[in-house]
Motif scaffolding. Structure first.
Motif, PDB file in Angstrom:
ATOM      1  N   GLN A 175       0.665  -1.095  -0.017  1.00 58.85           N
ATOM      2  CA  GLN A 175      -0.116  -0.157   0.115  1.00 58.85           C
ATOM      3  C   GLN A 175       0.769   1.208  -0.052  1.00 58.85           C
ATOM      4  N   ASN A 176       2.098   1.021  -0.121  1.00 60.37           N
ATOM      5  CA  ASN A 176       3.098   2.237   0.233  1.00 60.37           C
ATOM      6  C   ASN A 176       3.283   3.067  -1.237  1.00 60.37           C
ATOM      7  N   LYS A 177       2.974   4.217  -1.115  1.00 58.23           N
ATOM      8  CA  LYS A 177       2.974   4.957  -2.382  1.00 58.23           C
ATOM      9  C   LYS A 177       4.110   5.895  -2.210  1.00 58.23           C
ATOM     10  N   GLY A 178       5.046   6.132  -1.067  1.00 61.29           N
ATOM     11  CA  GLY A 178       6.019   6.858  -0.946  1.00 61.29           C
ATOM     12  C   GLY A 178       5.737   7.964  -0.006  1.00 61.29           C
ATOM     13  N   GLY A 179       6.720   8.769   0.099  1.00 63.20           N
ATOM     14  CA  GLY A 179       6.747  10.005   0.966  1.00 63.20           C
ATOM     15  C   GLY A 179       5.787  11.505   0.622  1.00 63.20           C
ATOM     16  N   VAL A 180       6.225  12.366   0.520  1.00 65.21           N
ATOM     17  CA  VAL A 180       5.714  13.589  -0.052  1.00 65.21           C
ATOM     18  C   VAL A 180       6.550  14.353  -1.002  1.00 65.21           C
ATOM     19  N   PRO A 181       5.966  15.310  -1.934  1.00 66.29           N
ATOM     20  CA  PRO A 181       6.940  15.798  -2.836  1.00 66.29           C
ATOM     21  C   PRO A 181       7.818  16.889  -2.226  1.00 66.29           C
ATOM     22  N   ILE A 182       9.053  16.975  -2.578  1.00 59.37           N
ATOM     23  CA  ILE A 182      10.050  17.801  -1.934  1.00 59.37           C
ATOM     24  C   ILE A 182      10.369  18.871  -2.817  1.00 59.37           C
ATOM     25  N   LEU A 183       9.887  20.079  -2.362  1.00 57.92           N
ATOM     26  CA  LEU A 183      10.357  21.133  -3.090  1.00 57.92           C
ATOM     27  C   LEU A 183      11.351  22.223  -2.287  1.00 57.92           C
ATOM     28  N   LEU A 184      12.295  22.647  -3.029  1.00 57.51           N
ATOM     29  CA  LEU A 184      13.304  23.264  -1.944  1.00 57.51           C
ATOM     30  C   LEU A 184      13.753  24.708  -2.552  1.00 57.51           C
ATOM     31  N   THR A 185      12.880  25.183  -3.584  1.00 55.94           N
ATOM     32  CA  THR A 185      13.058  26.527  -4.316  1.00 55.94           C
ATOM     33  C   THR A 185      11.620  27.179  -4.268  1.00 55.94           C
ATOM     34  N   GLY A 186      11.869  28.451  -3.874  1.00 55.77           N
ATOM     35  CA  GLY A 186      10.581  29.310  -3.657  1.00 55.77           C
ATOM     36  C   GLY A 186       9.990  29.560  -4.883  1.00 55.77           C
ATOM     37  N   VAL A 187       8.560  29.670  -4.857  1.00 54.12           N
ATOM     38  CA  VAL A 187       7.944  30.117  -6.159  1.00 54.12           C
ATOM     39  C   VAL A 187       7.321  31.450  -6.108  1.00 54.12           C
ATOM     40  N   SER A 188       7.741  32.285  -6.611  1.00 49.32           N
ATOM     41  CA  SER A 188       7.273  33.748  -6.694  1.00 49.32           C
ATOM     42  C   SER A 188       6.497  34.370  -7.870  1.00 49.32           C
ATOM     43  N   ASP A 189       6.315  33.246  -9.021  1.00 45.85           N
ATOM     44  CA  ASP A 189       5.481  33.756 -10.054  1.00 45.85           C
ATOM     45  C   ASP A 189       5.520  32.146 -10.761  1.00 45.85           C
ATOM     46  N   GLN A 190       4.538  32.173 -11.753  1.00 47.64           N
ATOM     47  CA  GLN A 190       3.993  31.088 -12.545  1.00 47.64           C
ATOM     48  C   GLN A 190       5.297  30.119 -13.135  1.00 47.64           C
ATOM     49  N   SER A 191       6.208  30.997 -13.695  1.00 46.35           N
ATOM     50  CA  SER A 191       7.482  30.315 -14.250  1.00 46.35           C
ATOM     51  C   SER A 191       8.116  29.250 -13.644  1.00 46.35           C
ATOM     52  N   LYS A 192       7.876  29.554 -12.099  1.00 44.34           N
ATOM     53  CA  LYS A 192       8.738  28.773 -11.104  1.00 44.34           C
ATOM     54  C   LYS A 192       8.039  27.580 -10.777  1.00 44.34           C
ATOM     55  N   ILE A 193       6.778  27.406 -11.160  1.00 41.97           N
ATOM     56  CA  ILE A 193       6.122  26.345 -10.904  1.00 41.97           C
ATOM     57  C   ILE A 193       6.467  25.151 -11.299  1.00 41.97           C
ATOM     58  N   THR A 194       6.709  24.068 -10.153  1.00 43.70           N
ATOM     59  CA  THR A 194       6.892  22.621 -10.733  1.00 43.70           C
ATOM     60  C   THR A 194       6.018  21.489 -10.394  1.00 43.70           C
ATOM     61  N   PHE A 195       5.862  20.340 -10.703  1.00 49.37           N
ATOM     62  CA  PHE A 195       4.980  19.413 -10.257  1.00 49.37           C
ATOM     63  C   PHE A 195       5.712  18.194 -10.060  1.00 49.37           C
ATOM     64  N   PRO A 196       6.383  18.048  -8.854  1.00 47.37           N
ATOM     65  CA  PRO A 196       7.231  16.993  -8.503  1.00 47.37           C
ATOM     66  C   PRO A 196       6.162  15.897  -8.004  1.00 47.37           C
ATOM     67  N   ALA A 197       6.956  14.693  -8.045  1.00 47.79           N
ATOM     68  CA  ALA A 197       6.243  13.303  -7.792  1.00 47.79           C
ATOM     69  C   ALA A 197       6.393  13.155  -6.039  1.00 47.79           C
ATOM     70  N   ARG A 198       5.836  12.391  -5.574  1.00 46.28           N
ATOM     71  CA  ARG A 198       6.253  12.057  -4.196  1.00 46.28           C
ATOM     72  C   ARG A 198       7.414  11.252  -3.891  1.00 46.28           C
TER      73      ARG A 198
END
Length: 502
Positions: A175-198
């Protein structure tokens, strides 16, 4: 068509960009972040960093974080509490009804969204702090803001892991689907949006370790600017490290950081002052707590911790009804507090004094916890302890037990027992699994209604056992052990996998 919502929503960018309008002292930031450019400009000054870090602390006040849910929902899910149905709140959580936990699968965000907003605020500070030119006198202050940002990011990532992922060593593989997404860079506008996996569970813990090591280093250079318990300092960072390592079953690291934190300036209360400490505006044992300082921060009569836990407005006054007392101790929990008695039948455990009969103003009177009772002099306005010194002794006791250092484990256990008015135990009386069980028992009694019990059951892979009226509990392998990832996150980020069963 997919829209950018939840973690990095375009519509939420001004909120993500610091939450400055909710800061403890927004006057420190003259330009409110109406746009991405404003936010980045704001973070180029020492005053902007100050406002930004306060914005993260303010976010922790949210009902879905430490304003209520990290404590009350976790108690409802576990086996310490029963619902009273006086308002209907937390009844389904207490019955462990699917989708009634830290948000629902169809919710817009809950704890997930709010934690990631706080993480993004920390990321923005860390992205910018190193480039801020400061006078020599402000260097330590800037180091402090960096250290606090690392601490707060670590706290949020660990809370996300506790809610949405299995803990290391007790994963249900199928049942294990992993942890949570890791985001380490701040998002200040839409150009910096990313969609990482868990990320894998181990990778998230590696990142939390890294953040806490960075926090300790930075705060060690500037501890005077991070005054406990309202702001994270070195002692709090060491304490959080001991907690995280315990969840990670990294026992030598638990001992190392618990020992470092115990050596700090905030000490364990003694037997005579412990109960009174819960009547003070700040809990004297708190290494870190979320501050509710002004009337505008009052969560109110529906969802504050005071109204959730008690109908009382002050100890001993059953003639005045305040809150609802939605969640109260089970008979079994109270019986455990009363289990050890003197030769004359008097209850020895002083912690029992923090539980008393509530009012009948909203129906049947129940025994309620009075740990949160408007300590600031205002109903429903309480600072909320997140880490207390007593946790360090119990963390270290548990770790030493698993390391085979049973004499050390017993010594730390006895520190908590004797402070609580209970007799010290000997190695003859407590050995083997009985010692471990008593460590767990003392943790349950020590942190009743502070939000530990559910997470302690989960991290140790234990079933939750409840009365039939509370839904009967659930097996550890039940999918409801994990909270669902919110629907908006799933609809936005195709890389995210929902938890099993939802």
């Amino acid at each position: 068509m997919r829209t950018h919502k939840l973690i990095l929503s375009a519509s939420l960018l001004t909120t993500i960009l610091l939450g400055v309008t909710a800061c403890k002292d927004s006057s420190l930031l003259e330009v409110k972040p109406r746009t991405a450019v404003d936010s980045e400009t704001a973070l180029k000054t020492i005053e902007g960093l100050d406002a930004g870090i306060n914005g993260i602390y303010d976010r922790l006040q949210s009902v879905v974080l430490y304003g209520r849910d990290m404590l009350a929902v976790s108690e409802a899910l576990g086996d310490n509490a029963q619902f009273t149905n006086k308002s209907g709140r937390l009844a389904n959580e207490n019955r462990n009804v699917a989708n009634n936990t830290f948000g629902t699968a169809t919710s817009s965000g809950g704890s997930w969204l709010t934690a990631y907003l706080a993480i993004n605020q920390a990321n923005l500070i860390l992205d910018n702090a190193g480039t801020v030119t400061v006078a020599a006198a402000d260097t330590a202050r800037r180091n402090s803001y960096q250290g606090q940002a690392y601490f707060l990011r670590a706290l949020m990532y660990h809370d996300l892991m506790r809610i949405y992922a299995y803990d290391p060593g007790v994963e249900v593989a199928s049942q294990n689907k992993g942890g949570v997404p890791i985001l380490l860079t701040g998002v200040s506008d839409q150009s910096k949006i990313t969609f990482p996996a868990r990320a894998p569970i181990a990778d998230v813990y590696k990142q939390i370790y890294s953040d806490l090591q960075s926090a300790i280093t930075a705060l060690g250079r500037s501890n005077a600017y991070a005054v406990a318990p309202n702001y994270a300092n070195v002692q709090a960072a060491n304490a959080l490290f001991s907690r995280v390592a315990l969840y990670n079953k990294d026992y030598s690291t638990v001992v190392r950081y618990a020992t470092a934190a115990i050596a700090g300036s905030i000490k364990l209360s003694d037997n005579a002052s412990y109960v009174g400490g819960w009547r003070a505006p700040k809990q004297p044992e708190s290494l870190f707590e979320v501050q509710f300082a002004v009337a505008s921060e009052n969560i109110g009569v529906n969802t504050s911790l005071q109204t959730t836990y008690t109908t009382l407005v002050r100890p001993g006054d059953r003639g005045t009804t305040g809150g609802f007392g939605d969640l109260v101790p089970t008979t079994a929990f109270i019986a455990d507090l009363e289990a050890e008695k003197s030769a004359t039948g008097a209850v020895l455990d002083i912690r029992r004094q923090l539980y008393e009969l509530g009012t009948a103003g909203r129906g049947t009177a129940f025994i309620e916890t009075t740990k949160f009772l408007g300590k600031n002099g205002t109903i429903n306005l309480d600072n909320v302890p997140v880490i207390r010194v007593s946790e360090l002794y119990l963390n270290r006791a548990e770790a030493n037990y698993f390391l085979g250092n049973t004499a050390d484990a017993l010594a730390d256990l006895n520190v908590i027992r004797t402070r609580s008015g209970l007799p010290a135990r000997t190695a003859t009386e407590l050995s083997g699994i009985a010692l471990l069980n008593e460590i767990y028992r003392q943790a349950r009694l020590e942190f009743g209604f502070e939000g530990h019990r559910w997470f302690d059951l989960k991290r140790t892979g234990k079933d939750v056992v409840k009365a039939t009226a509370q839904g009967g509990g659930l097996a550890y392998t039940d999918f409801r052990i994990l909270a669902p990832i919110p629907l908006n996150e799933l609809s936005t980020n195709v890389s995210i996998r929902q938890n099993f069963g939802y």
